[in-house]
Design a protein around this motif. Structure first.
Motif, PDB file in Angstrom:
ATOM      1  N   UNK A   1       0.815  -1.229   0.000  1.00 48.00           N
ATOM      2  CA  UNK A   1       0.000   0.000   0.000  1.00 48.00           C
ATOM      3  C   UNK A   1       0.845   1.274   0.000  1.00 48.00           C
ATOM      4  N   UNK A   2       2.087   1.150   0.522  1.00 46.22           N
ATOM      5  CA  UNK A   2       3.009   2.300   0.486  1.00 46.22           C
ATOM      6  C   UNK A   2       4.435   1.767   0.481  1.00 46.22           C
ATOM      7  N   UNK A   3       5.277   2.362  -0.357  1.00 44.04           N
ATOM      8  CA  UNK A   3       6.675   1.919  -0.406  1.00 44.04           C
ATOM      9  C   UNK A   3       7.416   2.415   0.836  1.00 44.04           C
ATOM     10  N   UNK A   4       8.613   1.875   1.024  1.00 42.36           N
ATOM     11  CA  UNK A   4       9.471   2.293   2.136  1.00 42.36           C
ATOM     12  C   UNK A   4       9.778   3.794   2.012  1.00 42.36           C
ATOM     13  N   UNK A   5       9.950   4.241   0.770  1.00 42.28           N
ATOM     14  CA  UNK A   5      10.273   5.655   0.519  1.00 42.28           C
ATOM     15  C   UNK A   5       9.129   6.559   1.002  1.00 42.28           C
ATOM     16  N   UNK A   6       7.895   6.157   0.692  1.00 46.37           N
ATOM     17  CA  UNK A   6       6.732   6.955   1.102  1.00 46.37           C
ATOM     18  C   UNK A   6       6.553   6.898   2.626  1.00 46.37           C
ATOM     19  N   UNK A   7       6.739   5.705   3.195  1.00 47.40           N
ATOM     20  CA  UNK A   7       6.622   5.581   4.662  1.00 47.40           C
ATOM     21  C   UNK A   7       7.677   6.435   5.362  1.00 47.40           C
ATOM     22  N   UNK A   8       8.876   6.505   4.765  1.00 49.21           N
ATOM     23  CA  UNK A   8       9.929   7.350   5.355  1.00 49.21           C
ATOM     24  C   UNK A   8       9.540   8.827   5.288  1.00 49.21           C
ATOM     25  N   UNK A   9       8.929   9.216   4.168  1.00 49.90           N
ATOM     26  CA  UNK A   9       8.507  10.618   4.018  1.00 49.90           C
ATOM     27  C   UNK A   9       7.413  10.948   5.047  1.00 49.90           C
ATOM     28  N   UNK A  10       6.514   9.985   5.278  1.00 47.82           N
ATOM     29  CA  UNK A  10       5.458  10.192   6.286  1.00 47.82           C
ATOM     30  C   UNK A  10       6.077  10.283   7.680  1.00 47.82           C
ATOM     31  N   UNK A  11       7.099   9.468   7.922  1.00 47.68           N
ATOM     32  CA  UNK A  11       7.769   9.514   9.226  1.00 47.68           C
ATOM     33  C   UNK A  11       8.520  10.836   9.415  1.00 47.68           C
ATOM     34  N   UNK A  12       9.140  11.318   8.341  1.00 47.22           N
ATOM     35  CA  UNK A  12       9.815  12.622   8.424  1.00 47.22           C
ATOM     36  C   UNK A  12       8.794  13.707   8.762  1.00 47.22           C
ATOM     37  N   UNK A  13       7.610  13.596   8.179  1.00 56.24           N
ATOM     38  CA  UNK A  13       6.589  14.610   8.431  1.00 56.24           C
ATOM     39  C   UNK A  13       6.066  14.519   9.867  1.00 56.24           C
ATOM     40  N   UNK A  14       5.960  13.292  10.392  1.00 51.80           N
ATOM     41  CA  UNK A  14       5.593  13.108  11.811  1.00 51.80           C
ATOM     42  C   UNK A  14       6.564  13.918  12.676  1.00 51.80           C
ATOM     43  N   UNK A  15       7.851  13.775  12.377  1.00 49.98           N
ATOM     44  CA  UNK A  15       8.868  14.498  13.145  1.00 49.98           C
ATOM     45  C   UNK A  15       8.825  15.998  12.895  1.00 49.98           C
ATOM     46  N   UNK A  16       8.536  16.381  11.656  1.00 57.37           N
ATOM     47  CA  UNK A  16       8.512  17.810  11.344  1.00 57.37           C
ATOM     48  C   UNK A  16       7.348  18.503  12.049  1.00 57.37           C
ATOM     49  N   UNK A  56      -1.651  12.345  14.010  1.00 56.31           N
ATOM     50  CA  UNK A  56      -2.372  11.826  12.835  1.00 56.31           C
ATOM     51  C   UNK A  56      -1.397  11.022  11.967  1.00 56.31           C
ATOM     52  N   UNK A  57      -0.168  11.558  11.787  1.00 55.68           N
ATOM     53  CA  UNK A  57       0.843  10.816  11.008  1.00 55.68           C
ATOM     54  C   UNK A  57       1.228   9.527  11.735  1.00 55.68           C
ATOM     55  N   UNK A  58       1.380   9.638  13.051  1.00 59.65           N
ATOM     56  CA  UNK A  58       1.755   8.456  13.861  1.00 59.65           C
ATOM     57  C   UNK A  58       0.757   7.317  13.630  1.00 59.65           C
ATOM     58  N   UNK A  59      -0.520   7.659  13.767  1.00 57.49           N
ATOM     59  CA  UNK A  59      -1.553   6.624  13.622  1.00 57.49           C
ATOM     60  C   UNK A  59      -1.620   6.080  12.191  1.00 57.49           C
ATOM     61  N   UNK A  60      -1.482   6.995  11.226  1.00 59.83           N
ATOM     62  CA  UNK A  60      -1.577   6.549   9.831  1.00 59.83           C
ATOM     63  C   UNK A  60      -0.408   5.630   9.459  1.00 59.83           C
ATOM     64  N   UNK A  61       0.798   5.995   9.896  1.00 69.20           N
ATOM     65  CA  UNK A  61       1.977   5.163   9.583  1.00 69.20           C
ATOM     66  C   UNK A  61       1.762   3.755  10.156  1.00 69.20           C
ATOM     67  N   UNK A  62       1.252   3.698  11.378  1.00 67.71           N
ATOM     68  CA  UNK A  62       0.968   2.382  11.988  1.00 67.71           C
ATOM     69  C   UNK A  62      -0.109   1.629  11.226  1.00 67.71           C
ATOM     70  N   UNK A 109       0.729  10.050  -5.071  1.00 67.43           N
ATOM     71  CA  UNK A 109       0.028   9.963  -6.360  1.00 67.43           C
ATOM     72  C   UNK A 109       0.841   9.132  -7.348  1.00 67.43           C
ATOM     73  N   UNK A 110       2.161   9.395  -7.362  1.00 67.31           N
ATOM     74  CA  UNK A 110       3.058   8.663  -8.267  1.00 67.31           C
ATOM     75  C   UNK A 110       2.974   7.157  -8.043  1.00 67.31           C
ATOM     76  N   UNK A 111       2.965   6.776  -6.755  1.00 70.75           N
ATOM     77  CA  UNK A 111       2.944   5.325  -6.511  1.00 70.75           C
ATOM     78  C   UNK A 111       1.530   4.794  -6.275  1.00 70.75           C
ATOM     79  N   UNK A 112       0.547   5.607  -6.595  1.00 69.30           N
ATOM     80  CA  UNK A 112      -0.867   5.196  -6.496  1.00 69.30           C
ATOM     81  C   UNK A 112      -1.219   4.643  -5.106  1.00 69.30           C
ATOM     82  N   UNK A 113      -0.706   5.315  -4.081  1.00 66.64           N
ATOM     83  CA  UNK A 113      -1.050   4.924  -2.712  1.00 66.64           C
ATOM     84  C   UNK A 113      -2.285   5.749  -2.327  1.00 66.64           C
ATOM     85  N   UNK A 114      -3.441   5.273  -2.726  1.00 66.83           N
ATOM     86  CA  UNK A 114      -4.666   6.063  -2.542  1.00 66.83           C
ATOM     87  C   UNK A 114      -5.044   6.303  -1.083  1.00 66.83           C
ATOM     88  N   UNK A 115      -4.793   5.360  -0.177  1.00 63.46           N
ATOM     89  CA  UNK A 115      -5.080   5.694   1.235  1.00 63.46           C
ATOM     90  C   UNK A 115      -4.270   6.914   1.706  1.00 63.46           C
TER      91      UNK A 115
END
Ligand code: FEO
Length: 161
Positions: A1-16, A56-62, A109-115
């Motif tokens: 549903x999401x690549x490692x790259x996208x999950x890392x970007x979401x984690x960076x945003x959690x921290x930001x 919100x990022x924390x819960x979504x990443x999980x 959008x690029x990786x079609x991760x619609x959630x």
């Protein structure tokens, strides 16, 4: 549903988002030191919102079976020459948040991760609101300049946030 790259970007945003809260706490502390408790209250509430954004990022990443990792948080700017400067920096910061959210959305959008695309919709609207609320206060501060009565009234208004 999401690549490692996208999950890392979401984690960076959690921290930001957490570091954004820290930026606003430093602004609150400056305002408290200047005896403007309404301005301080505004930034404290802003910091609390940033914590909620991070969660919100924390819960979504999980939910996406990712692993949240806490990163180092940089020391924010603690000293300001005026309230106007603090709010100008806050607006600049919100614009940076918006660009980061947009980048993650493009990646999703690029990786079609619609959630992820759907999850980010809330942030797209929120960022518009955040930028506009900072712009509104900057507009008022530019008009007030150093007029104490104007500052006092705005402090009262912001204290009701
Ligand atoms: Fe969570 Fe103010 O951006």
């Amino acid at each position: 549903m999401a690549t490692e790259k996208l999950l890392n970007a979401l984690n960076d945003q959690f921290n930001f988002e957490l570091s954004s809260g820290y930026v606003y706490m430093a602004m609150a502390a400056y305002c408290s030191d200047e005896n403007m408790n309404g301005f301080a209250h505004f930034f404290i509430e802003q910091a609390k919102e940033e914590y909620e954004h991070a969660m919100k990022f924390y819960e979504f990443i999980n939910d996406m079976d990712g692993r949240v990792r806490a990163q180092a948080i940089e020391e924010p700017k603690n000293d300001y020459s005026s309230f106007l400067e603090a709010f100008e920096i806050a607006l600049k910061h919100e614009k940076l948040v918006t660009s980061k959210i947009n980048n993650i959305l493009e990646m999703a959008l690029e990786e079609k991760s619609y959630p992820t695309v759907q999850f980010l919709q809330w942030f797209i609207e929120e960022q518009l609101e955040e930028e506009n609320s900072m712009k509104d206060i900057i507009f008022k501060l530019e008009g007030i300049k150093d007029n104490f009565q104007g500052l006092y009234l705005l402090d009262k208004e912001l204290g009701q946030r």
